[in-house]
Motif scaffolding. Structure first.
Motif, PDB file in Angstrom:
ATOM      1  N   ARG A  15       1.244  -1.127   0.116  1.00 42.26           N
ATOM      2  CA  ARG A  15      -0.272   0.140  -0.391  1.00 42.26           C
ATOM      3  C   ARG A  15       1.153   1.165   0.117  1.00 42.26           C
ATOM      4  O   ARG A  15       2.261   1.351   0.292  1.00 42.26           O
ATOM      5  N   THR A  16       0.304   2.241  -0.406  1.00 44.01           N
ATOM      6  CA  THR A  16       1.394   3.760  -1.044  1.00 44.01           C
ATOM      7  C   THR A  16       0.649   4.393   0.999  1.00 44.01           C
ATOM      8  O   THR A  16      -0.086   3.825   1.964  1.00 44.01           O
ATOM      9  N   ARG A  17       1.628   5.421   0.872  1.00 53.50           N
ATOM     10  CA  ARG A  17       1.442   5.885   2.194  1.00 53.50           C
ATOM     11  C   ARG A  17      -0.276   6.795   2.758  1.00 53.50           C
ATOM     12  O   ARG A  17      -0.215   6.376   3.757  1.00 53.50           O
ATOM     13  N   GLN A  18      -0.602   6.807   1.955  1.00 50.09           N
ATOM     14  CA  GLN A  18      -2.078   7.312   2.204  1.00 50.09           C
ATOM     15  C   GLN A  18      -2.874   6.414   1.685  1.00 50.09           C
ATOM     16  O   GLN A  18      -3.547   6.236   3.460  1.00 50.09           O
ATOM     17  N   GLU A  19      -2.938   5.038   1.385  1.00 44.94           N
ATOM     18  CA  GLU A  19      -3.801   4.166   1.711  1.00 44.94           C
ATOM     19  C   GLU A  19      -3.490   3.772   3.206  1.00 44.94           C
ATOM     20  O   GLU A  19      -4.488   3.282   3.935  1.00 44.94           O
ATOM     21  N   SER A  20      -2.299   3.208   3.390  1.00 49.36           N
ATOM     22  CA  SER A  20      -1.868   3.518   5.444  1.00 49.36           C
ATOM     23  C   SER A  20      -2.491   4.279   5.552  1.00 49.36           C
ATOM     24  O   SER A  20      -3.152   3.519   6.848  1.00 49.36           O
ATOM     25  N   LEU A  21      -2.489   5.616   5.770  1.00 46.37           N
ATOM     26  CA  LEU A  21      -2.897   6.280   6.911  1.00 46.37           C
ATOM     27  C   LEU A  21      -4.657   6.064   6.957  1.00 46.37           C
ATOM     28  O   LEU A  21      -4.716   6.107   8.160  1.00 46.37           O
ATOM     29  N   VAL A  22      -4.757   5.611   5.612  1.00 50.10           N
ATOM     30  CA  VAL A  22      -6.229   6.118   5.687  1.00 50.10           C
ATOM     31  C   VAL A  22      -7.250   4.408   6.362  1.00 50.10           C
ATOM     32  O   VAL A  22      -7.746   4.508   7.685  1.00 50.10           O
ATOM     33  N   ARG A  23      -6.372   3.367   6.482  1.00 46.10           N
ATOM     34  CA  ARG A  23      -6.480   1.986   6.836  1.00 46.10           C
ATOM     35  C   ARG A  23      -6.590   1.489   7.882  1.00 46.10           C
ATOM     36  O   ARG A  23      -7.129   1.918   8.420  1.00 46.10           O
ATOM     37  N   TRP A  24      -4.663   2.609   8.974  1.00 46.19           N
ATOM     38  CA  TRP A  24      -5.100   2.672  10.341  1.00 46.19           C
ATOM     39  C   TRP A  24      -5.850   4.003  10.902  1.00 46.19           C
ATOM     40  O   TRP A  24      -6.480   3.569  12.160  1.00 46.19           O
ATOM     41  N   PHE A  25      -6.585   4.916   9.851  1.00 46.92           N
ATOM     42  CA  PHE A  25      -7.248   6.257  10.478  1.00 46.92           C
ATOM     43  C   PHE A  25      -8.923   4.959  10.184  1.00 46.92           C
ATOM     44  O   PHE A  25      -9.349   5.589  11.800  1.00 46.92           O
TER      45      PHE A  25
END
Length: 271
Positions: A15-25
């Motif tokens: 996953r990209t950094r943005q996708e990882s942040l969205v997932r963790w959020f």
């Protein structure tokens, strides 16, 4: 893709950094909602009764065993009423669900913009209300008894049967319908010879499956006054006759197991 500092080669990540942040959020939001809900539930729960539940359950089990076997002579008529509620309710529901399903299917409805939405509304509205609620409403309208239970089961089953049936109608082989239409057959002849034979196995399976479900649902309708063995269960619970309660529960279990066996055998023969 991120780039390695040493070699300058792109390194693949799941996953990209943005996708990882969205997932963790999303996970953080889910945990927060769970914590808030658990806090509300804890505030409305009397935990003393929860911790004391094993002792109460053991006491009830002691009082309920052994079952009062001589009481079984009084359960013949109630269990027969329960079977009648399930069977008659299923038959009435199927008679009403078949036309609703043909009106709701996109390939058989006369009007996709008026009649089909009405048919879909009937399916959704009858499925969205539990049979116990239907029974309570019908008891207030037509009075307590087996008839209210039959109608409650029938109304609750219309949406279930119609939904599965109209989906089966939409999945038929259109080549057979086109071949019969090409012979100059009328609309009713196309339906009788091109559509109905294809959906008959699905119809039979839906009917047996819904009857099996209705056996279970009809056993509890008596708790609200709609007749059947549930009425005996409610009466026994009200007077704390635990040996009778355990016997009634055993009878219900046997009835459900028999209906499950019959349903499985019939579905196996059909399929």
């Amino acid at each position: 893709m991120p780039v390695s500092e040493n070699s300058g080669v792109k390194v693949w990540h799941r996953r990209t950094r943005q996708e990882s942040l969205v997932r963790w959020f999303g996970w953080l939001l889910g945990v927060a909602v769970f914590v808030v809900c658990w806090q509300r539930i804890s505030e409305a729960t009397t935990w003393f009764f929860v911790w004391d539940a094993p002792r109460i359950a053991g006491d009830i089990w002691t009082r309920a065993t052994p079952p009062r076997w001589e009481y079984i002579a009084q359960l013949g008529r109630p269990i027969w009423d329960t079977l009648n509620i399930a069977t008659l309710g299923t038959i009435i529901a199927l008679c009403m669900a078949v036309p609703v399903a043909f009106l709701a299917a996109s390939n058989t409805t006369p009007s996709r913009y008026f009649i089909r939405p009405v048919a879909l509304l009937i399916i959704v509205s009858t499925r969205s209300i539990n049979s116990l609620i239907w029974a309570l409403l019908l008891i207030a309208i037509i009075g307590p008894g087996v008839f209210a239970g039959v109608i409650a089961i029938a109304i609750r089953s219309i949406g279930f049967c119609a939904k599965l049936l109209y989906e089966a109608i939409e999945e038929i082989d259109r080549a057979q319908v086109e071949a019969i239409t090409a012979t100059g057959a009328s609309r009713w002849q196309v339906m009788s010879y091109g559509i109905v034979p294809q959906i008959m196995p699905a119809f039979a399976g839906i009917a047996v499956f819904r009857w099996d479900i209705n056996i279970r649902e009809s056993t509890v309708l008596g708790l609200v006054g709609a007749g059947g063995i549930g009425l005996q269960l409610s009466s026994s619970l009200n007077v704390l006759a635990w040996p009778q309660v355990s016997l009634i529960l055993l009878v219900i279990l046997v009835a459900v197991l028999i209906s499950e066996w019959v349903s499985a055998k019939v579905r196996g023969a059909i399929i």
